[in-house]
Write a protein that holds these residues in place. Structure first.
Motif, PDB file in Angstrom:
ATOM      1  N   THR A  92      87.043  52.701 -61.276  1.00 48.67           N
ATOM      2  CA  THR A  92      86.384  51.643 -62.125  1.00 48.67           C
ATOM      3  C   THR A  92      85.463  50.899 -61.386  1.00 48.67           C
ATOM      4  N   GLY A  93      84.456  50.355 -62.046  1.00 46.69           N
ATOM      5  CA  GLY A  93      83.324  49.234 -61.539  1.00 46.69           C
ATOM      6  C   GLY A  93      84.149  48.007 -61.165  1.00 46.69           C
ATOM      7  N   VAL A  94      83.587  47.518 -60.093  1.00 44.92           N
ATOM      8  CA  VAL A  94      84.300  46.104 -59.581  1.00 44.92           C
ATOM      9  C   VAL A  94      83.298  45.116 -59.224  1.00 44.92           C
ATOM     10  N   GLY A  95      83.488  43.904 -60.036  1.00 51.82           N
ATOM     11  CA  GLY A  95      82.459  42.901 -59.496  1.00 51.82           C
ATOM     12  C   GLY A  95      83.263  41.580 -59.180  1.00 51.82           C
ATOM     13  N   PHE A  96      82.606  40.972 -57.966  1.00 54.13           N
ATOM     14  CA  PHE A  96      83.288  39.706 -57.621  1.00 54.13           C
ATOM     15  C   PHE A  96      82.285  38.602 -57.502  1.00 54.13           C
ATOM     16  N   ALA A  97      82.615  37.282 -57.945  1.00 49.92           N
ATOM     17  CA  ALA A  97      81.760  36.067 -57.739  1.00 49.92           C
ATOM     18  C   ALA A  97      82.493  34.964 -57.378  1.00 49.92           C
ATOM     19  N   ARG A  98      81.589  34.041 -56.556  1.00 50.08           N
ATOM     20  CA  ARG A  98      82.421  32.686 -56.202  1.00 50.08           C
ATOM     21  C   ARG A  98      80.900  31.683 -56.117  1.00 50.08           C
ATOM     22  N   HIS A  99      81.077  30.360 -56.466  1.00 50.34           N
ATOM     23  CA  HIS A  99      80.130  29.433 -56.173  1.00 50.34           C
ATOM     24  C   HIS A  99      80.178  28.880 -54.620  1.00 50.34           C
ATOM     25  N   ASP A 100      81.295  28.666 -54.033  1.00 46.89           N
ATOM     26  CA  ASP A 100      81.216  28.085 -52.806  1.00 46.89           C
ATOM     27  C   ASP A 100      82.645  28.338 -52.438  1.00 46.89           C
ATOM     28  N   PRO A 101      82.648  28.780 -50.872  1.00 48.29           N
ATOM     29  CA  PRO A 101      81.516  28.855 -50.107  1.00 48.29           C
ATOM     30  C   PRO A 101      80.751  30.149 -50.358  1.00 48.29           C
ATOM     31  N   THR A 102      79.419  30.234 -50.024  1.00 51.97           N
ATOM     32  CA  THR A 102      78.585  31.669 -50.347  1.00 51.97           C
ATOM     33  C   THR A 102      79.111  32.658 -49.470  1.00 51.97           C
ATOM     34  N   TYR A 103      78.918  33.859 -49.942  1.00 51.96           N
ATOM     35  CA  TYR A 103      79.551  35.033 -49.389  1.00 51.96           C
ATOM     36  C   TYR A 103      78.575  35.184 -48.063  1.00 51.96           C
ATOM     37  N   GLU A 104      79.297  35.485 -46.964  1.00 52.32           N
ATOM     38  CA  GLU A 104      78.787  35.878 -45.645  1.00 52.32           C
ATOM     39  C   GLU A 104      79.014  37.381 -45.402  1.00 52.32           C
ATOM     40  N   THR A 105      78.091  37.768 -44.450  1.00 53.25           N
ATOM     41  CA  THR A 105      78.120  39.242 -44.201  1.00 53.25           C
ATOM     42  C   THR A 105      79.639  39.940 -43.886  1.00 53.25           C
ATOM     43  N   ASP A 106      80.314  39.007 -43.039  1.00 56.50           N
ATOM     44  CA  ASP A 106      81.793  39.467 -42.982  1.00 56.50           C
ATOM     45  C   ASP A 106      82.560  39.800 -44.042  1.00 56.50           C
ATOM     46  N   ASP A 107      82.271  39.044 -45.222  1.00 60.32           N
ATOM     47  CA  ASP A 107      82.983  39.291 -46.493  1.00 60.32           C
ATOM     48  C   ASP A 107      82.916  40.691 -47.288  1.00 60.32           C
ATOM     49  N   ALA A 108      81.912  41.370 -46.672  1.00 64.18           N
ATOM     50  CA  ALA A 108      81.516  42.692 -47.571  1.00 64.18           C
ATOM     51  C   ALA A 108      82.631  43.625 -47.202  1.00 64.18           C
ATOM     52  N   ALA A 109      83.064  43.809 -46.044  1.00 72.57           N
ATOM     53  CA  ALA A 109      83.819  44.909 -45.656  1.00 72.57           C
ATOM     54  C   ALA A 109      85.396  44.642 -46.567  1.00 72.57           C
ATOM     55  N   LEU A 110      85.703  43.299 -46.368  1.00 74.13           N
ATOM     56  CA  LEU A 110      87.074  42.860 -47.178  1.00 74.13           C
ATOM     57  C   LEU A 110      86.794  43.003 -48.757  1.00 74.13           C
ATOM     58  N   ALA A 111      85.684  42.579 -49.226  1.00 69.01           N
ATOM     59  CA  ALA A 111      85.291  43.165 -50.729  1.00 69.01           C
ATOM     60  C   ALA A 111      85.514  44.433 -51.120  1.00 69.01           C
ATOM     61  N   GLN A 112      84.766  45.277 -50.044  1.00 71.98           N
ATOM     62  CA  GLN A 112      84.863  46.659 -50.385  1.00 71.98           C
ATOM     63  C   GLN A 112      86.253  47.288 -50.515  1.00 71.98           C
ATOM     64  N   ARG A 113      87.053  46.961 -49.450  1.00 72.52           N
ATOM     65  CA  ARG A 113      88.555  47.401 -49.464  1.00 72.52           C
ATOM     66  C   ARG A 113      89.243  47.042 -50.663  1.00 72.52           C
ATOM     67  N   THR A 114      89.197  45.525 -51.237  1.00 76.05           N
ATOM     68  CA  THR A 114      89.604  45.608 -52.432  1.00 76.05           C
ATOM     69  C   THR A 114      89.201  46.154 -53.373  1.00 76.05           C
ATOM     70  N   ALA A 115      87.617  46.523 -53.496  1.00 74.53           N
ATOM     71  CA  ALA A 115      87.094  47.364 -54.780  1.00 74.53           C
ATOM     72  C   ALA A 115      87.568  48.664 -54.694  1.00 74.53           C
ATOM     73  N   ASP A 116      87.862  49.204 -53.578  1.00 71.36           N
ATOM     74  CA  ASP A 116      88.455  50.724 -53.489  1.00 71.36           C
ATOM     75  C   ASP A 116      90.011  50.638 -53.936  1.00 71.36           C
ATOM     76  N   THR A 117      90.594  49.451 -53.788  1.00 71.58           N
ATOM     77  CA  THR A 117      92.054  49.532 -54.292  1.00 71.58           C
ATOM     78  C   THR A 117      91.966  49.394 -55.788  1.00 71.58           C
ATOM     79  N   LEU A 118      91.116  48.468 -56.381  1.00 68.69           N
ATOM     80  CA  LEU A 118      91.068  48.243 -57.722  1.00 68.69           C
ATOM     81  C   LEU A 118      90.393  49.568 -58.522  1.00 68.69           C
ATOM     82  N   ALA A 119      89.512  50.353 -57.651  1.00 72.25           N
ATOM     83  CA  ALA A 119      89.145  51.200 -58.426  1.00 72.25           C
ATOM     84  C   ALA A 119      89.802  52.490 -58.773  1.00 72.25           C
ATOM     85  N   LEU A 120      91.117  52.310 -58.285  1.00 73.04           N
ATOM     86  CA  LEU A 120      92.075  53.342 -58.653  1.00 73.04           C
ATOM     87  C   LEU A 120      92.565  53.279 -60.058  1.00 73.04           C
TER      88      LEU A 120
END
Length: 661
Positions: free
Chosen positions: A377-405
């Protein structure tokens, strides 16, 4: 000199006057011109240069001496004085005893020297006592500040409240009009607590490391004390009314965590004598910050684990909307969009008053690159504040991997049905991994238990096609789990799943009725193949398990096996090669069985290799371009030729005798 007010110096000088038979005694220091009286007995004011002479302190440096005092310099009559240096005083100091009528003799000079030494000891004791009192006071103040921080650590979720209280306490204890605490966050310093700063300075405002006073302190790790208007080009934006400011690094070892600053002292003498207290408070605050960071990280990890569990539960239930909502609420996204590989939107979670984030999440889900996992499944995230930081990428990827199931449950294995698997695994982290592995490959997990007893209780309700069972469970260890499951479900395929490759354990599992054995470090494709093989009535061993129970007692080099397979069929019939000896026998007849079996053809060796890889009859037929019935008959002939008990035993014998690699 700062002395202990409880030392009662005038009373002590009175005793010394009696011992020296003097009419008056004084302690005189030359720290100013003219010399001044510090303590005295029966001397209110005196011109010591006139009484003792201009060179009195220079003479005293060489030792005690007695001298005459002309009339008019200490009263109307002539007098006599004895002078002895007082060592370890703050600056040049002497003990002076005065009397009329009788001059001081040599014994009096010696007594004055001893009296001066006694005064020096008293002064040293007084300084030590005063220092101890100051340290005790500073320690009490540090404990008060640290106590406030400790109270805040009880509820470490609100670190800002802890720091605000610390800043207020520091300002009060230091007598400062303003104080601030800035923390290192990435490559910036951010203001996290302050007292008395201008109203246009806001919490959260930052500056890059190396910039300004605090930036320099954070980079260098050194304390800096500034007085008056600062003209140093390294620093800018300094408060012109500060008068005095001190910035101290908050550090633990070599790590600088932030900067503590105080300025605008309330007292005219500034922060004189208070720097030691500030250094101690900074050290205490640094350790408290490290503790808060550890607690905050543990709290964040716990919240993330709970969030992943919520997302995984929704995914397992096939609830796309619930999974999107759990991802958004657990990980701070304002919108989450899920899209099928076909492009159709599966679910969107977003606040109806936030159309921008909704649109951004939908766009992100559409632009996700195609994955290597079919049906993801394709997964998209968005938020307006605070902006996404580099450290957020790994957490978002783990979440996307779970949702992709979510998309994998609809994917069928080609030519086969979707298997219903009951998994038994007691380790919580491994449970998540097992579920993810099975569902990613399109299998349905009908149950995931931590004990053998729980699994037995689920058998009737879950109706699994196969069991994937760990062998080290709280209520069953080793082959015992297989034995108990087999007693409850005689016809249900069971595949053991363990990190243990002990040959004895593998044999025990197979004897207990296991239909397969795979190691936990086996590739996912082989685990899935073993489950399908077990459902088709085959015994499936991973390569590692098969090699483990085959042992290393090879009867001949592999080269002989290859040479034998290349000989004409009639030659092999007349002379059986060493590699054709089954059951682990040796060519010299040392085996218990002297029966010789017909050697294998190249086609049969090829079939054996596919069997060792865990191929099903259908997969072997496709690979060898044969009918499935032909493959089944070939397997039966192989078992007979090798004298094996079943398909698995045939593979074991082939590996043991190096018929195949």
């Amino acid at each position: 000199m700062t002395v202990n007010s409880t030392a009662r110096w005038p009373a002590r000088l009175e005793h010394l006057a009696w011992l020296l038979r003097a009419e008056a005694v004084a302690v005189v220091v030359a720290t100013a011109d003219p010399p001044s009286t510090v303590f005295s007995h029966r001397i209110d004011a005196a011109d010591w240069h006139a009484i003792l002479g201009q060179d009195a302190f220079a003479r005293a440096a060489g030792g005690a001496f007695a001298v005459s005092v002309p009339s008019g310099r200490w009263g109307d009559e002539a007098a006599f004085a004895v002078v002895a240096p007082i060592e370890t005083w703050n600056g040049p100091a002497v003990l002076c005893a005065l009397r009329r009528e009788m001059p001081f003799d040599t014994l009096d000079v010696i007594a004055a020297t001893s009296a001066a030494q006694l005064l020096a000891l008293m002064a040293s004791d007084g300084r030590d006592l005063a220092s101890a009192q100051r340290q005790a006071t500073e320690l009490d103040e540090r404990l008060d500040v640290l106590g406030g921080i400790g109270d805040g650590l009880v509820d470490a979720r609100d670190a800002s409240a802890v720091l605000a209280r610390a800043a207020a306490e520091v300002a009060r204890r230091m007598g400062a009009g303003a104080s601030s605490i800035m923390l290192v966050e990435g490559d910036e310093l951010r203001l996290r607590a302050s007292v008395g700063l201008p109203t246009d300075v806001h919490l959260g405002s930052g500056q890059r490391l190396g910039e300004g006073i605090a930036g320099w302190v954070a980079t260098s790790g050194e304390k800096i004390v500034l007085r008056g208007r600062v003209t140093d080009e390294r620093f800018h934006g300094v408060d012109p009314d500060a008068r005095e400011s001190i910035s101290v690094p908050l550090r633990v070892g070599d790590d600088v965590l932030g900067v503590l600053s105080v300025k605008r002292p309330n007292e005219a003498e500034g922060f004189s004598g208070r720097q030691t207290l500030l250094d101690g408070i900074a050290a205490d605050l640094s350790r408290a910050l490290r503790a808060m960071n550890v607690i905050a990280n543990l709290q964040r990890e716990r919240e993330h684990a709970e969030g992943f569990a919520d997302v995984a539960l929704a995914v397992a239930a096939g609830d796309a909307h619930g999974a999107a909502r759990a991802a958004a609420e657990s990980f701070g996204h304002h919108a989450v969009a899920l899209r099928r590989p076909s492009g159709k939107v599966l679910a969107v979670y977003a606040d109806e008053n936030d159309p921008d984030c909704r649109a951004a999440a939908l766009s992100a889900s559409e632009s996700v690159a195609a994955t290597d996992v079919a049906g993801a499944t394709g997964v998209g995230f968005a938020r307006h504040d605070p902006t996404y930081e580099t450290d957020d990428a790994a957490l978002a990827q783990r979440t996307a991997d779970t949702l992709a199931l979510l998309g994998r449950a609809e994917v069928k294995r080609e030519g086969g049905r979707v298997l219903r698997v009951l998994a038994i695994e007691d380790h919580p982290v491994m449970q998540l991994g097992v579920r993810a592995l099975l569902e990613r490959e399109g299998l349905i997990v009908v149950g995931l238990t931590a004990t053998c007893s729980e699994a037995i209780g689920l058998l009737e309700e879950a109706q699994p096609d196969v069991i994937l069972c760990d062998l080290h469970l709280p209520d069953a260890d080793g082959a015992e789990a297989v034995t108990r499951l087999r007693a409850e479900a005689p016809a249900l395929p069971i595949v053991a799943f363990s990190i243990d490759r002990s040959p004895d354990l593998i044999r025990a599992v197979l004897r207990a009725g296991g239909n397969g054995y795979v190691s936990k470090d086996t590739p996912a494709s082989r685990v899935i193949a073993a489950l399908h093989a077990a459902v088709e009535g085959l015994v499936a061993l991973g390569r590692e398990a098969a090699t483990s129970i085959a042992g290393v007692d090879a009867v001949e080099p592999r080269a002989q096996a290859r040479a034998a397979s290349a000989e004409p069929d009639n030659a092999r019939i007349e002379k059986a090669p060493p590699t054709a000896v089954p059951n682990g026998g040796t060519p010299n007849g040392s085996s218990d069985s002297s029966t010789s079996h017909e050697p294998l053809t190249p086609r049969e060796l090829e079939l054996l290799r596919y069997m060792a890889e865990g191929y099903t009859n259908k997969e072997v037929a496709r690979a060898m371009v044969l009918a499935e019935d032909t493959v089944k008959k070939g397997v039966q002939m192989l078992i007979a030729k090798l004298g094996a008990a079943d398909r698995t035993h045939a593979v074991v014998l082939a590996l043991r005798n190096h018929l195949i690699d």
